[in-house]
Design an enzyme around this catalytic site. Structure first.
Site, PDB file in Angstrom:
ATOM      1  CB  VAL A 164      -0.807  -0.059   1.607  1.00 49.31           C
ATOM      2  CG1 VAL A 164      -1.947   1.329   0.824  1.00 49.31           C
ATOM      3  CG2 VAL A 164      -1.298  -1.288   1.436  1.00 49.31           C
ATOM      4  CE  LYS A 173     -10.035  -5.266   5.611  1.00 44.55           C
ATOM      5  NZ  LYS A 173      -9.888  -5.812   4.858  1.00 44.55           N
TER       6      LYS A 173
HETATM    7  N1  HSE Z   1      -5.539  -8.679   3.326  1.00 47.08           N
HETATM    8  C1  HSE Z   1      -6.027  -7.309   2.790  1.00 47.08           C
HETATM    9  C2  HSE Z   1      -7.626  -8.920   2.156  1.00 47.08           C
HETATM   10  C3  HSE Z   1      -5.841  -6.615   2.495  1.00 47.08           C
HETATM   11  O1  HSE Z   1      -7.443  -9.713   1.994  1.00 47.08           O
HETATM   12  O2  HSE Z   1      -9.076  -7.923   2.147  1.00 47.08           O
HETATM   13  C4  HSE Z   1      -6.957  -5.535   2.860  1.00 47.08           C
HETATM   14  O3  HSE Z   1      -7.589  -5.252   3.831  1.00 47.08           O
END
Ligand code: HSE
Length: 412
Positions: free
Chosen positions: A11, A200
């Site tokens: 990123v 998340k």
């Molecule tokens: N490893 C995470 C995914 C990256 O595959 O969604 C993005 O947050």
């Protein structure tokens, strides 16, 4: 305006690439600011990198440079990201992060430090990669009482499941491709065991329902136990298996929050979200259902959200964005095992014909499923709504059967 990028991985390097590519244009004519990456903090060396001269291994160089107004944190993990972020905020610098672990574990603290120092702590890229979801949820949907949030929140696992479903590819082969594409975490256990999606949904729950939710308080299951047999049975039920994060306000005011694989009917808007794409389905009392969809992982999609936050800081250097939530309230988290749900169950049994009446006796109406090559010792079915505790109690009374899969049926 000078910025520093901490962490030159997938990123971080994307952020530098976008800013170098767009430079002044990206901020737009209305702003007097130009963006320029002055430092890149990383302990590794990058011989031959076009940004040579910007690399540093010394965080204090960034901290003590008053020309740095925005610090981008793309290091991942809680430490030292938390120390660096809090120090930067205390030094009066805005911080933008893509680090979901940092936000889920330390967001409350960092938002408070940002407030005390009259700067911004922004994290649009922490959920859904390039999908705009943090601002829409906290700003555009502010007039709503959020009823539920359901999402496909991890690109790696969605990519793996898609390959298993569409190409009959093995789990390991699909994971390898996801790693090569830069979707997976450094340690892909966080992806495949659901921890990334859990962080998340915690962030979305905090935004949607107003209290910090710590990942340790959320039940989380990954996709490592999903077999091609389950994929086939789901298909016979006009469904696909997806890793779903759910946060739902119950009638008693409690929050049902869980990350687990789920059998998703093809009629659901989430069923057609494939490969690295993510989607978040928000149900608000006024607006109804809205879906946010896009690439949930990968270098440039995620960097796109980070750079947007940097631009927001550049354009509002003296203004605080009012994104935040209150302290945690662990009492509002419902025990997931007590929430009634339909379940998909796959068992290996000694005698199919003998077990069937027992199953009907235990579960009442069951919807039997079929797949080619199942043999006579496998039985799979969908139940009506039961709590997980009830399901497990009932199954424990079935002698001579071996539970292979217990997957909830999604309600979205
Ligand atoms: N490893 C995470 C995914 C990256 O595959 O969604 C993005 O947050």
């Amino acid at each position: 305006m000078n910025i520093a990028v901490m962490g030159y991985g997938t990123v971080g390097s994307g952020v530098v690439e976008i800013i170098n590519k767009r430079g002044t244009k990206i901020v737009g004519k209305s702003s007097p600011c130009e963006l320029s990456v002055k430092y890149i903090l990383d302990l590794r060396d990058f011989p031959g990198d076009p940004n040579a001269g910007k690399f540093t291994k010394d965080f204090n160089k960034i901290l003590n440079d008053e020309s740095i107004k925005v610090v981008v944190e793309t290091m991942g993990g809680v430490n030292p990201a938390f120390d660096f972020t809090s120090s930067a905020l205390k030094a009066g610098k805005h911080v933008v992060t893509s680090n979901k672990e940092l936000v889920a574990e330390k967001g409350l603290e960092l938002l408070s430090i940002a407030k005390e120092n009259n700067v911004n702590f922004l994290f649009e890229a922490s959920v859904g990669g390039g999908i705009p979801i943090i601002r829409p949820l906290s700003v555009c949907l502010a007039a709503n009482e959020v009823k539920s949030i359901n999402g496909i929140l991890n690109g790696t696992t969605n990519f793996i499941l898609t390959k298993m479903i569409s190409d009959n590819m093995s789990f390991e082969a699909a994971l390898k491709i996801a790693q090569e594409n830069g979707y997976a975490e450094k340690d892909p256990t966080a992806d495949v065991e659901g921890h990334d999606a859990c962080r998340k949904i915690c962030i979305l729950a905090a935004l949607g329902f107003g209290n910090h939710v710590y990942p340790k308080n959320v039940h989380c299951e990954g996709i490592t136990k999903i077999m091609l047999e389950d994929v086939a049975y789901a298909s016979s039920y006009d469904s696909v298996i997806k890793l779903i994060g759910t946060a739902e306000k119950l009638e008693d005011g409690k929050l049902y929050i869980i990350v687990s694989p789920a059998v998703v009917k093809l009629s659901s808007q989430l069923s057609s979200v494939n490969d690295v794409f993510n989607a978040v389905l928000v149900d608000g009392d006024e607006v109804g259902e809205v879906v946010f969809y896009g690439k949930g992982a990968g270098k440039l999609p995620t960097a796109s959200a980070v750079v947007a936050d940097v631009i927001d800081c550049a354009n509002h250097q003296d203004t605080r964005r009012l994104i935040g939530w209150e302290n945690e309230n662990p009492d509002i988290i419902a025990d997931y095992k007590t929430i009634p749900n339909q379940y998909y169950i796959r068992l290996m049994v000694e005698d199919y014909t003998a077990v069937l009446p027992k199953l009907k006796n235990l579960f009442g109406n069951i919807h039997l499923l079929a797949r080619s090559g199942a043999g006579t010792h496998e039985i799979a079915f969908i139940t009506e709504k039961f709590t997980e505790t009830d399901i497990r109690n009932k199954l424990s009374t079935l002698k001579g059967s071996d539970l292979k899969s217990l997957i909830r049926v999604a309600n979205c």
